[in-house]
Design a protein around this motif. Structure first.
Motif, PDB file in Angstrom:
ATOM      1  N   ALA A  24       0.831  -1.199   0.000  1.00  0.00           N
ATOM      2  CA  ALA A  24       0.000   0.000   0.000  1.00  0.00           C
ATOM      3  C   ALA A  24       0.869   1.253   0.000  1.00  0.00           C
ATOM      4  CB  ALA A  24      -0.903   0.007   1.227  1.00  0.00           C
ATOM      5  N   SER A  25       0.407   2.278  -0.682  1.00  0.00           N
ATOM      6  CA  SER A  25       1.113   3.551  -0.699  1.00  0.00           C
ATOM      7  C   SER A  25       0.099   4.673  -0.870  1.00  0.00           C
ATOM      8  CB  SER A  25       2.141   3.588  -1.836  1.00  0.00           C
ATOM      9  OG  SER A  25       1.506   3.462  -3.090  1.00  0.00           O
ATOM     10  N   GLY A  26       0.547   5.878  -0.515  1.00  0.00           N
ATOM     11  CA  GLY A  26      -0.301   7.042  -0.722  1.00  0.00           C
ATOM     12  C   GLY A  26      -1.219   7.362   0.440  1.00  0.00           C
ATOM     13  N   PHE A  27      -1.118   6.583   1.508  1.00  0.00           N
ATOM     14  CA  PHE A  27      -1.938   6.891   2.673  1.00  0.00           C
ATOM     15  C   PHE A  27      -1.261   6.335   3.917  1.00  0.00           C
ATOM     16  CE2 PHE A  27      -3.812   2.670   3.566  1.00  0.00           C
ATOM     17  CZ  PHE A  27      -3.539   2.009   2.388  1.00  0.00           C
ATOM     18  N   THR A  28      -1.639   6.920   5.045  1.00  0.00           N
ATOM     19  CA  THR A  28      -1.103   6.432   6.314  1.00  0.00           C
ATOM     20  C   THR A  28      -1.747   5.099   6.641  1.00  0.00           C
ATOM     21  OG1 THR A  28      -0.836   8.704   7.082  1.00  0.00           O
ATOM     22  CG2 THR A  28      -0.785   6.962   8.746  1.00  0.00           C
ATOM     23  N   PHE A  29      -0.923   4.103   6.871  1.00  0.00           N
ATOM     24  CA  PHE A  29      -1.407   2.744   7.008  1.00  0.00           C
ATOM     25  C   PHE A  29      -2.251   2.549   8.257  1.00  0.00           C
ATOM     26  CE2 PHE A  29      -1.352  -1.026   4.767  1.00  0.00           C
ATOM     27  CZ  PHE A  29      -1.096  -2.131   5.559  1.00  0.00           C
ATOM     28  N   ASP A  30      -2.044   3.393   9.250  1.00  0.00           N
ATOM     29  CA  ASP A  30      -2.792   3.248  10.489  1.00  0.00           C
ATOM     30  C   ASP A  30      -4.281   3.493  10.252  1.00  0.00           C
ATOM     31  OD1 ASP A  30      -0.183   4.873  12.449  1.00  0.00           O
ATOM     32  OD2 ASP A  30      -0.411   2.810  11.735  1.00  0.00           O
ATOM     33  N   ASP A  31      -5.089   2.832  11.068  1.00  0.00           N
ATOM     34  CA  ASP A  31      -6.541   3.031  11.057  1.00  0.00           C
ATOM     35  C   ASP A  31      -7.181   2.647   9.734  1.00  0.00           C
ATOM     36  OD1 ASP A  31      -6.483   6.020  13.147  1.00  0.00           O
ATOM     37  OD2 ASP A  31      -6.393   3.883  13.646  1.00  0.00           O
ATOM     38  N   TYR A  32      -6.657   1.612   9.127  1.00  0.00           N
ATOM     39  CA  TYR A  32      -7.255   1.100   7.905  1.00  0.00           C
ATOM     40  C   TYR A  32      -7.559  -0.395   8.065  1.00  0.00           C
ATOM     41  CZ  TYR A  32      -6.988   4.971   4.658  1.00  0.00           C
ATOM     42  OH  TYR A  32      -7.211   6.155   3.992  1.00  0.00           O
ATOM     43  N   ALA A  33      -8.605  -0.813   7.415  1.00  0.00           N
ATOM     44  CA  ALA A  33      -8.863  -2.228   7.235  1.00  0.00           C
ATOM     45  C   ALA A  33      -8.421  -2.594   5.823  1.00  0.00           C
ATOM     46  CB  ALA A  33     -10.340  -2.550   7.415  1.00  0.00           C
ATOM     47  N   ILE A  34      -7.673  -3.652   5.719  1.00  0.00           N
ATOM     48  CA  ILE A  34      -7.208  -4.159   4.435  1.00  0.00           C
ATOM     49  C   ILE A  34      -7.823  -5.547   4.246  1.00  0.00           C
ATOM     50  CG2 ILE A  34      -5.238  -4.660   2.956  1.00  0.00           C
ATOM     51  CD1 ILE A  34      -5.263  -1.790   3.927  1.00  0.00           C
ATOM     52  N   ALA A  35      -8.371  -5.774   3.096  1.00  0.00           N
ATOM     53  CA  ALA A  35      -9.052  -7.037   2.850  1.00  0.00           C
ATOM     54  C   ALA A  35      -8.573  -7.682   1.560  1.00  0.00           C
ATOM     55  CB  ALA A  35     -10.557  -6.816   2.780  1.00  0.00           C
ATOM     56  N   TRP A  36      -8.741  -8.969   1.510  1.00  0.00           N
ATOM     57  CA  TRP A  36      -8.529  -9.736   0.288  1.00  0.00           C
ATOM     58  C   TRP A  36      -9.892 -10.243  -0.193  1.00  0.00           C
ATOM     59  CZ3 TRP A  36      -4.170 -10.014  -2.499  1.00  0.00           C
ATOM     60  CH2 TRP A  36      -2.971  -9.686  -1.865  1.00  0.00           C
ATOM     61  N   PHE A  37     -10.095 -10.059  -1.474  1.00  0.00           N
ATOM     62  CA  PHE A  37     -11.278 -10.586  -2.126  1.00  0.00           C
ATOM     63  C   PHE A  37     -10.824 -11.489  -3.259  1.00  0.00           C
ATOM     64  CE2 PHE A  37     -14.718  -8.051  -0.323  1.00  0.00           C
ATOM     65  CZ  PHE A  37     -14.017  -7.031   0.290  1.00  0.00           C
ATOM     66  N   ARG A  38     -11.733 -12.300  -3.760  1.00  0.00           N
ATOM     67  CA  ARG A  38     -11.413 -13.104  -4.928  1.00  0.00           C
ATOM     68  C   ARG A  38     -12.640 -13.209  -5.827  1.00  0.00           C
ATOM     69  NH1 ARG A  38     -10.653 -19.082  -2.070  1.00  0.00           N
ATOM     70  NH2 ARG A  38     -12.872 -19.465  -1.585  1.00  0.00           N
ATOM     71  N   GLN A  39     -12.346 -13.397  -7.091  1.00  0.00           N
ATOM     72  CA  GLN A  39     -13.425 -13.531  -8.065  1.00  0.00           C
ATOM     73  C   GLN A  39     -13.071 -14.622  -9.052  1.00  0.00           C
ATOM     74  OE1 GLN A  39     -14.597  -9.857  -9.981  1.00  0.00           O
ATOM     75  NE2 GLN A  39     -16.603 -10.699 -10.488  1.00  0.00           N
ATOM     76  N   ALA A  40     -13.817 -15.701  -8.975  1.00  0.00           N
ATOM     77  CA  ALA A  40     -13.639 -16.789  -9.921  1.00  0.00           C
ATOM     78  C   ALA A  40     -14.406 -16.472 -11.200  1.00  0.00           C
ATOM     79  CB  ALA A  40     -14.142 -18.094  -9.314  1.00  0.00           C
ATOM     80  N   SER A  41     -13.995 -17.101 -12.264  1.00  0.00           N
ATOM     81  CA  SER A  41     -14.622 -16.854 -13.558  1.00  0.00           C
ATOM     82  C   SER A  41     -16.120 -17.135 -13.503  1.00  0.00           C
ATOM     83  CB  SER A  41     -13.965 -17.739 -14.615  1.00  0.00           C
ATOM     84  OG  SER A  41     -14.544 -17.529 -15.877  1.00  0.00           O
ATOM     85  N   GLY A  42     -16.913 -16.152 -13.885  1.00  0.00           N
ATOM     86  CA  GLY A  42     -18.357 -16.309 -13.904  1.00  0.00           C
ATOM     87  C   GLY A  42     -19.053 -16.167 -12.566  1.00  0.00           C
TER      88      GLY A  42
END
Length: 128
Positions: A24-42
């Motif tokens: 991540a860049s461009g913002f202060t990392f503190d006080d953020y939630a970071i998530a992983w998502f996924r998308q399978a075909s269709g």
């Protein structure tokens, strides 16, 4: 500008492991939630896991609980997703996303609508 760079995808055999990174860049990392998502075909995009950079709280989708581990290195502004015991149904494009969230993560933080900053996807393919 908030920027997220996902990396680490590739091809792996079922039962194998892989680690994804989200820088991540461009913002202060503190006080953020970071998530992983996924998308399978269709299929629709689904939440996999999220973490609070503030208190380290985590949440996992039932489909990955016990197999995936999310972690953060605040000094490097990077979030990792360690994926073990991979299954063919884990095959998808994986995305990381960020949202300003100063508190403990809650199940609702796995909804794509909660996030307004997204990285490009990285393809994960698990062959049987």
């Amino acid at each position: 500008d908030v920027q997220l760079q996902a990396s680490g995808g590739g091809l792996v055999l079922a039962g194998g492991y892989m680690r994804l990174s989200c820088a991540a860049s461009g913002f202060t990392f503190d006080d953020y939630a970071i998530a992983w998502f996924r998308q399978a075909s269709g299929k629709e995009r689904e939440g996999v896991s999220c973490i609070s950079s503030n208190d380290g709280s985590t949440y996992y989708a039932d489909s990955v609980k016990g197999r995936f581990t999310i972690s953060t290195d605040n000094a490097k502004n990077t979030v990792y997703l360690q994926m073990n015991s991979l299954k063919p149904e884990d095959t998808a494009v994986y995305y990381c996303a960020a949202d300003h969230w100063p508190g403990t993560v809650v199940p609702g933080m796995l909804l794509p609508s909660e996030y307004d900053a997204w990285g490009q996807g990285t393809q994960v393919t698990v062959s049987s």
